[in-house]
Design an enzyme around this catalytic site. Sequence first.
Site, PDB file in Angstrom:
ATOM      1  N   GLU A 185      54.206   6.927   9.722  1.00  0.00           N
ATOM      2  CA  GLU A 185      53.787   7.495   8.445  1.00  0.00           C
ATOM      3  C   GLU A 185      54.246   6.595   7.294  1.00  0.00           C
ATOM      4  O   GLU A 185      53.571   6.459   6.286  1.00  0.00           O
ATOM      5  CB  GLU A 185      54.389   8.892   8.307  1.00  0.00           C
ATOM      6  CG  GLU A 185      53.965   9.621   7.072  1.00  0.00           C
ATOM      7  CD  GLU A 185      54.470  11.038   7.058  1.00  0.00           C
ATOM      8  OE1 GLU A 185      55.334  11.342   6.213  1.00  0.00           O
ATOM      9  OE2 GLU A 185      54.016  11.847   7.886  1.00  0.00           O
ATOM     10  N   CYS A 241      56.782  16.883  -0.152  1.00  0.00           N
ATOM     11  CA  CYS A 241      55.608  16.728   0.722  1.00  0.00           C
ATOM     12  C   CYS A 241      54.609  17.869   0.580  1.00  0.00           C
ATOM     13  O   CYS A 241      53.522  17.814   1.151  1.00  0.00           O
ATOM     14  CB  CYS A 241      56.050  16.585   2.175  1.00  0.00           C
ATOM     15  SG  CYS A 241      56.931  15.038   2.471  1.00  0.00           S
ATOM     16  N   HIS A 243      40.662   7.117   4.386  1.00  0.00           N
ATOM     17  CA  HIS A 243      40.317   7.500   3.021  1.00  0.00           C
ATOM     18  C   HIS A 243      39.754   8.921   2.925  1.00  0.00           C
ATOM     19  O   HIS A 243      38.854   9.199   2.137  1.00  0.00           O
ATOM     20  CB  HIS A 243      39.375   6.474   2.379  1.00  0.00           C
ATOM     21  CG  HIS A 243      40.081   5.211   2.036  1.00  0.00           C
ATOM     22  ND1 HIS A 243      40.338   4.227   2.973  1.00  0.00           N
ATOM     23  CD2 HIS A 243      40.628   4.781   0.881  1.00  0.00           C
ATOM     24  CE1 HIS A 243      40.991   3.240   2.389  1.00  0.00           C
ATOM     25  NE2 HIS A 243      41.194   3.552   1.127  1.00  0.00           N
TER      26      HIS A 243
END
Length: 127
Positions: free
Chosen positions: A111, A27, A72
Site C-alpha cells: 500500500e 484513513c 485510477h
Amino acid sequence: MEEIELTKEFRFDAAHFLPNVPEGHKCRRMHGHSFRFKLHLKGRLDPHTGWLMDFAEVSKYVKPLVEKYLDHYLLNDIEGLENPTSEQICIWLWNKLRPQLPLLYKITLHETCTSACIYSGPNLEPA
C-alpha cells in the site's frame, strides 16, 4: 522433480477510504495510494518449455483486471471492496485471479513503500 517459484509485479493508482475505522482516523478520509502487488506462482517446470509459466500469460489475466477495475478508480465503488483495506484487496485479487492462475499461491500487496499485506489463500496446505 523440484518446485520453482515465479513472481510477477503489477501496479495501480487508486483512491479509497476506510469506512469502518473509528471517527477521526486519517484513513477514514478519502486518499490515494500507488499500490504495487506481486503474484507468487509455484509448481514444477514444464520439461519441454523449461519454464513454470510464461510471464506474458500471467499478464494476460492481470492487466485487463487492473485496467477495468482498479487503476485510477475509487476502490470503494467496486463490488467486494466496499471496505478496501489491504487485506480485502488481496482477497479480492485472489478470488479474481486464482481461477485463471491455478499455480498462484501467494499475493503480496504494498500500500505504501513501508507497508504490505501478504495473503496465501483460503486453507492452503504448506508446500
